[in-house]
Design a protein around this motif. Structure first.
Motif, mmCIF file in Angstrom:
data_model
loop_
_atom_site.group_PDB
_atom_site.id
_atom_site.type_symbol
_atom_site.label_atom_id
_atom_site.label_comp_id
_atom_site.label_asym_id
_atom_site.label_seq_id
_atom_site.Cartn_x
_atom_site.Cartn_y
_atom_site.Cartn_z
ATOM 1 N N UNK A 64 36.263 38.739 49.498
ATOM 2 C CA UNK A 64 35.655 39.679 48.566
ATOM 3 C C UNK A 64 35.303 38.929 47.285
ATOM 4 N N UNK A 65 35.623 39.495 46.133
ATOM 5 C CA UNK A 65 35.301 38.828 44.867
ATOM 6 C C UNK A 65 36.059 37.517 44.683
ATOM 7 N N UNK A 66 37.103 37.315 45.497
ATOM 8 C CA UNK A 66 37.837 36.058 45.408
ATOM 9 C C UNK A 66 36.948 34.862 45.731
ATOM 10 N N UNK A 396 34.677 39.285 32.110
ATOM 11 C CA UNK A 396 33.636 39.129 33.127
ATOM 12 C C UNK A 396 34.177 39.531 34.497
ATOM 13 N N UNK A 397 35.397 39.157 34.756
ATOM 14 C CA UNK A 397 36.025 39.517 36.027
ATOM 15 C C UNK A 397 36.130 41.030 36.182
ATOM 16 N N UNK A 398 36.444 41.724 35.097
ATOM 17 C CA UNK A 398 36.532 43.178 35.143
ATOM 18 C C UNK A 398 35.172 43.808 35.406
ATOM 19 N N UNK A 399 34.123 43.259 34.790
ATOM 20 C CA UNK A 399 32.767 43.764 35.038
ATOM 21 C C UNK A 399 32.378 43.553 36.505
ATOM 22 N N UNK A 400 32.742 42.412 37.059
ATOM 23 C CA UNK A 400 32.446 42.129 38.462
ATOM 24 C C UNK A 400 33.147 43.132 39.380
ATOM 25 N N UNK A 402 33.987 46.232 38.653
ATOM 26 C CA UNK A 402 33.325 47.539 38.537
ATOM 27 C C UNK A 402 32.059 47.583 39.386
ATOM 28 N N UNK A 403 31.276 46.520 39.316
ATOM 29 C CA UNK A 403 30.045 46.470 40.117
ATOM 30 C C UNK A 403 30.378 46.449 41.596
ATOM 31 N N UNK A 404 31.365 45.676 41.967
ATOM 32 C CA UNK A 404 31.771 45.570 43.381
ATOM 33 C C UNK A 404 32.176 46.940 43.919
ATOM 34 N N UNK A 405 32.994 47.657 43.166
ATOM 35 C CA UNK A 405 33.429 48.988 43.599
ATOM 36 C C UNK A 405 32.271 49.968 43.653
#
Length: 411
Positions: A64-66, A396-400, A402-405
Motif C-alpha cells: 500500500x502506501x508503504x 505529507x504522509x498524513x495527506x497521502x 487521506x487521499x489513499x482512503x
C-alpha cells in the motif's frame, strides 16, 4: 535460500518450489542482468512483478502506501543480494499469478502502440507520439467512427520530417479485433464530458460511471486474447478506471477473480503528468514556490485528492496546500474562458509521459498500491516497475493517507 533456472532466467526464493529446475547460488549470483525473487502473496492486493527497492520489500507483503516510504534494509539476506538490489537488478515475482512466468519476458526494443478513440484527447495524444516517438515502431489508430479514423490516418500520415522520415513511427488504422496486437494499448474513450459552463464541480468523477461501462468491454477483450502488453488509461477518472480494468480483466464470466487477465503492474494510469506541469506553471509565476521546480513532486489522482509537495527535501505544508489548490483548479480557469482543457493533459499526461515510460525514464503514473491505483513518480525498467521511496514528512504522509482512503471509497 533456494535457487532455480527457468529458461534463460535465474531465480531465488525463501521457500522451496519443487516444481522448478534447481540451480545454485554461485550461478545466480554471477548472472548478468535481472535476477528474480519468487514469493507468494495475495494477488488481489499485490502486483505480479515489480523492481525491488530494498531487501525489506522481498518479504514484506504490504503493497500500500508503504511502497512510497523508505525502510532500512534487512540484514537477513546475503550481502550480494543487497548489492544486486542496490544495482537495480532484482525483480520480485508473485507465483500466485497463473501467468507469473510472463514477468521473465524482456521489454520490447521498439514499441507498437494502439490508441482507442480519436476525440480531442486521443488525436492530440497521437500527434505527440507521431512527432516525438522515436522508440515507437508503429501507431495504430481506432475509432468507432470510420470517417474519424480515416481522417487521422491521413492527417498523421502527412506529418513528415523532411529528409528524415524513417525516424518517425509508422501510422495505420487498425480494426477493433486487432486493437490488442500491440505492446501498449492506450484507452482514450469517453462517454461524454460535462459541457463548458456546467455546474459540475469535479468533471472527472462525473465521467466515472459512463467510462467504466466502456472500459469494461476493452478489459474483457484483453482478457479473451491473453493480452500481455501494457494497458494505459488516459480517460478520466484515471485511478478508479485502472482498478476497474484490473478487476474486470481478471474476473471470469461469473464475476469470480481468477487472475488470468492483465497483470496489475501492466495497467498504468496516465493522468498525473499534467498536474505536475500545472504545478510547475504556477511555481514559475511565484518566486516563493520556486523550490517545486527543483524538489517538488505530485501524488494521487488527477483531480480531487491531488497532493502537491512543494519539496521532497524540505517540505512546507502551507506552500504545498496552496500550490495544490492552484493546480487542482487550473482546468476550471480554462473552462471559464469557454474552452475544454484537453491540450495540456493530452500531451503532458499522454504523449510525453508515454514516451518517457517506454524509454525507461521517470514519469508520473498511477500504479497499484494495495487496494487502489495511485499516482506517483514511477518508471518501467528491465527489472520491473519502479516506485521510488522517500523519507516522508509526517504532514505529507498524513495527506497521502487521506487521499489513499478517499480512493478506496470509490472502487
Amino acid at each position: 535460500m533456494n535457487y532455480y533456472k527457468v529458461g534463460d532466467s535465474f531465480l531465488f526464493s525463501r521457500p522451496l518450489f519443487d516444481d522448478l529446475e534447481a540451480s545454485d547460488e554461485c550461478t545466480v549470483k554471477n548472472h548478468e542482468g535481472t535476477i528474480y525473487f519468487l514469493r507468494r502473496s495475495d494477488p488481489l492486493l499485490s502486483r505480479r512483478g515489480f523492481k525491488a527497492m530494498s531487501t525489506s520489500q522481498l518479504e514484506n507483503e504490504a503493497e500500500d502506501l508503504e511502497l512510497l516510504e523508505y525502510k532500512e534494509d534487512s540484514t537477513d539476506f546475503p550481502e550480494w543480494i543487497r548489492n544486486r538490489i542496490f544495482a537495480g537488478d532484482v525483480k520480485v515475482v508473485n507465483k500466485n499469478y497463473p501467468s507469473w512466468k510472463d514477468e521473465l519476458d524482456p521489454l520490447p526494443e521498439k514499441w507498437r502502440i494502439n490508441i482507442a478513440a480519436l476525440g480531442d484527447v486521443g488525436s492530440t495524444l497521437a500527434i505527440g507520439l507521431r512527432l516525438l516517438g522515436k522508440n515507437i515502431s508503429a501507431i495504430g489508430l481506432y475509432d468507432r467512427s470510420p470517417d474519424k479514423q480515416k481522417r487521422w490516418e491521413y492527417e498523421l500520415g502527412q506529418i513528415r520530417r523532411p529528409f528524415d522520415e524513417d525516424s518517425m513511427p509508422k501510422v495505420a488504422s487498425v480494426s477493433e479485433e486487432d486493437l490488442f496486437n500491440c505492446d501498449m494499448f492506450v484507452f482514450c474513450a469517453s462517454k461524454g464530458i460535462p459541457p463548458v459552463g456546467s455546474s459540475v464541480s469535479d468533471v472527472r468523477m462525473a465521467q466515472f460511471e459512463g467510462n467504466r461501462e466502456i472500459i469494461h468491454k476493452y478489459a474483457k477483450m484483453a482478457r479473451s486474447i491473453g493480452f500481455k502488453g501494457y494497458f494505459a488509461v488516459v480517460s478520466d477518472p484515471v485511478d478508479p478506471l485502472c482498478k476497474a480494468v484490473f478487476i474486470d480483466s481478471n474476473s471470469d464470466d461469473n464475476g469470480k477473480m481468477d487472475f488470468n487477465g492483465i497483470a496489475p503492474n501492466k495497467i498504468i494510469g496516465f493522468g498525473l503528468g499534467v498536474m505536475n506541469a500545472r504545478a510547475a506553471f504556477y511555481a514559475e509565476k511565484e518566486v516563493s514556490l520556486g523550490q517545486y521546480l527543483r524538489e517538488g513532486q505530485v501524488f494521487g489522482p488527477h483531480g480531487s485528492g491531488l497532493i502537491v509537495a512543494d519539496s521532497m527535501v524540505d517540505y512546507n505544508n502551507e506552500k504545498s496546500i496552496y500550490l495544490t489548490e492552484k493546480t487542482v483548479k487550473a482546468n476550471l480557469e480554462i473552462r471559464a474562458l469557454g474552452y475544454k482543457p484537453y491540450v495540456a493533459p493530452s500531451l503532458s499526461s499522454g504523449s510525453l509521459s508515454i514516451i518517457a515510460a517506454i524509454q525507461g525514464d521517470y514519469f508520473y503514473g498511477s500504479s497499484l498500491m494495495g487496494h487502489v491505483y495511485m499516482g506517483s513518480k514511477i518508471r518501467i525498467t528491465d527489472s520491473g516497475l519502479e516506485v521510488p521511496q522517500y523519507s516522508l514528512h509526517p504532514l505529507l504522509k498524513e495527506r497521502l493517507k487521506q487521499t489513499y482512503n478517499g480512493l478506496r471509497s470509490i472502487i
